[in-house]
Write an enzyme that holds these catalytic residues in place. Structure first.
Site, PDB file in Angstrom:
ATOM      1  N   GLU A   1     -12.479  12.426 109.265  1.00  0.00           N
ATOM      2  CA  GLU A   1     -12.720  12.011 109.958  1.00  0.00           C
ATOM      3  C   GLU A   1     -12.888  10.779 110.462  1.00  0.00           C
ATOM      4  O   GLU A   1     -11.957  10.344 110.077  1.00  0.00           O
ATOM      5  CB  GLU A   1     -14.360  11.716 108.360  1.00  0.00           C
ATOM      6  CG  GLU A   1     -15.063  12.614 108.116  1.00  0.00           C
ATOM      7  CD  GLU A   1     -15.893  12.281 107.105  1.00  0.00           C
ATOM      8  OE1 GLU A   1     -16.959  12.920 106.756  1.00  0.00           O
ATOM      9  OE2 GLU A   1     -16.305  10.606 106.890  1.00  0.00           O
ATOM     10  N   CYS A   2     -13.126  10.612 112.176  1.00  0.00           N
ATOM     11  CA  CYS A   2     -13.298   9.331 112.398  1.00  0.00           C
ATOM     12  C   CYS A   2     -12.389   9.125 112.734  1.00  0.00           C
ATOM     13  O   CYS A   2     -10.837   9.755 113.761  1.00  0.00           O
ATOM     14  CB  CYS A   2     -13.757   7.810 111.779  1.00  0.00           C
ATOM     15  SG  CYS A   2     -14.633   7.136 113.366  1.00  0.00           S
TER      16      CYS A   2
END
Length: 445
Positions: free
Chosen positions: A332-333
């Site tokens: 994520e990210c």
């Protein structure tokens, strides 16, 4: 179970909500109260400060990402075995999307739905009696939101205290104290908000000083009296189950250090409740996912500040590559950035990353991406089945140098319904995107 709760809010970001929340938590804990906290809206950093004081999960509650049942479940989790829950709001009290009513992602949605009184903190620097009309306007804006009291922040002098306190009382509101302006009161910040709690060697001392300040400058008895019981709402187990992201595996290797720390507390809590085990490892310490795990999760964080160190962590890189051949890896990210070919740091130097996905990212070419997102998965992944809808957000300054040719992970829609196109990538058992998931949205709210 009945929970006593109080929301700390303000007219805007940067008004002193986190400082006041931390001060109150520390001061009431010093009095022997069992304190808990929960943050409205998407945010990792403030809940970490809450957790450092309370010793509990740093939780979030959100009216756009989460259905009412899940909101109630999280509020009850925050209140379990606690005397007081302080709800710290994001942004300004009434800020959010333009609709729908009650699900705008606004802190006021939570206050209205659960009948939580609001302690309004007002930054009065550069103001005198004008704070009275501001407070009165907030108090009369929404019939279901109760402004129970006001704390004045960044007050300059005893005379300033008298002027502003008198204006609050003239507006018919309770003045619960004034936090005097002083050097060293605020925590340092960086591009995604406050510097993380885990990075402060003097955090305990800072918290204790804030507790002292609260005891000296606030009417803590009056503040505590403002908290109101929040009746437990019926929670439908089936709806809550559909709203919670299922554990991606039985034993989950989770990257955890200064570069990877943005795992939402409610996800970790629900995964453990479902019987999963989270096994932390540190890429910055050149550690690898434990071989006993069946999935690896790379949360967001600040890999852009540690790109050189991550590139030199060859044991981690090779171990992650080996793990991904037989088991899923999701990023994520910040985790997504590390899954790519390279990461360009703020000085423009490019660092080789894991190469498990084809994209490359840059922190030198900054562009703010911020907002609510709904993602519809294009294929079966650890996040769910193809067609599943997830709600969450994006918050990053990194840009994509080269998108590569991996298959997209999902299609994104902004909180206001604007289509944003495909996002992320997937290749074999590896997937990732800049999108942070908070909840599932496969059941109508």
């Amino acid at each position: 179970m009945t929970v006593r709760a109080l929301m700390v809010s303000a007219p805007r970001s940067g008004g002193g909500k986190t400082t006041l929340t931390v001060a109150l938590l520390a001061a009431f804990k010093r009095r022997g109260l069992r304190v808990s906290a929960i943050k409205t809206g998407p945010d990792y950093i403030d809940p970490a400060f809450h957790a450092a004081i309370t010793g509990r999960y740093g939780l979030n509650i959100d009216s756009w990402c989460m259905p009412p049942d899940l909101q109630a479940c999280l509020l009850q989790a925050a209140g379990h075995d606690a005397d007081l829950v302080i709800v710290e709001s994001a942004m300004g009290l009434f800020d959010g999307l333009t609709g729908p009513e009650g699900a705008r992602g606004s802190p006021s949605d939570i206050a209205a739905r659960f009948g939580i009184p609001v302690l309004l903190v007002l930054d009065v620097s550069g103001q005198g009696q004008s704070v009275g009309p501001i407070a009165k306007g907030f108090a009369s804006w929404h019939p279901d939101v109760t402004i129970a009291g006001v704390v004045l922040n960044r007050v300059a002098s005893p005379r300033h205290v008298r002027l502003t306190t008198g204006a609050i009382e003239a507006a018919g509101l309770a003045a619960c104290g004034a936090l005097m302006r002083q050097a060293g009161q605020s925590l340092p910040e960086r591009h995604l908000g406050l510097v993380q709690a885990r990075e402060h060697g003097a955090l305990t001392d800072w918290i204790e000083k804030l507790a002292d300040k609260a005891e000296q400058e606030l009417d803590l008895d009056s503040v505590l009296a403002l908290a109101a019981p929040v009746a437990a709402m019926p929670v439908t187990a089936e709806l809550t189950r559909h709203a919670v992201l299922s554990p991606p595996g039985q034993r989950i290797a989770v990257a955890e250090d200064d570069a990877f720390s943005f795992l939402y507390g409610h996800l970790a809590m629900f995964w453990r409740q479902a019987g999963a085990e989270l096994v932390p490892f540190s890429p910055l310490a050149d550690e690898v996912p434990d071989e006993s795990c069946d999935v690896c999760w790379l949360p967001g964080g600040y890999p852009e500040l540690h790109a050189g160190g991550l590139a030199q962590a060859r044991h981690f890189i090779s171990g992650l590559q080996h793990f991904s051949r037989t088991r899923p890896v999701h990023g994520e990210c910040g985790g997504y950035m590390v899954l790519g070919q390279c990461l360009e740091d703020a000085e423009g130097k490019k660092h080789a990353m894991s190469g498990l996905l084809a994209h490359s990212t840059s922190f030198a070419r900054r562009k703010l991406n911020l907002g609510y997102r709904e993602a519809t998965l294009r294929a079966d992944t650890v996040l769910g089945k193809a067609g599943s809808r997830l709600r969450g957000h994006e918050f990053h300054y990194a840009s994509v140098l080269d998108a590569g040719e991996d298959a997209p992970l999902a299609d994104l829609v902004a909180g206001d319904g604007t289509p944003l196109g495909a996002c992320g990538g997937r290749r074999g058992l590896v997937s990732g995107s800049f999108f942070h998931v908070l909840a599932c949205n496969d059941t109508a709210f």
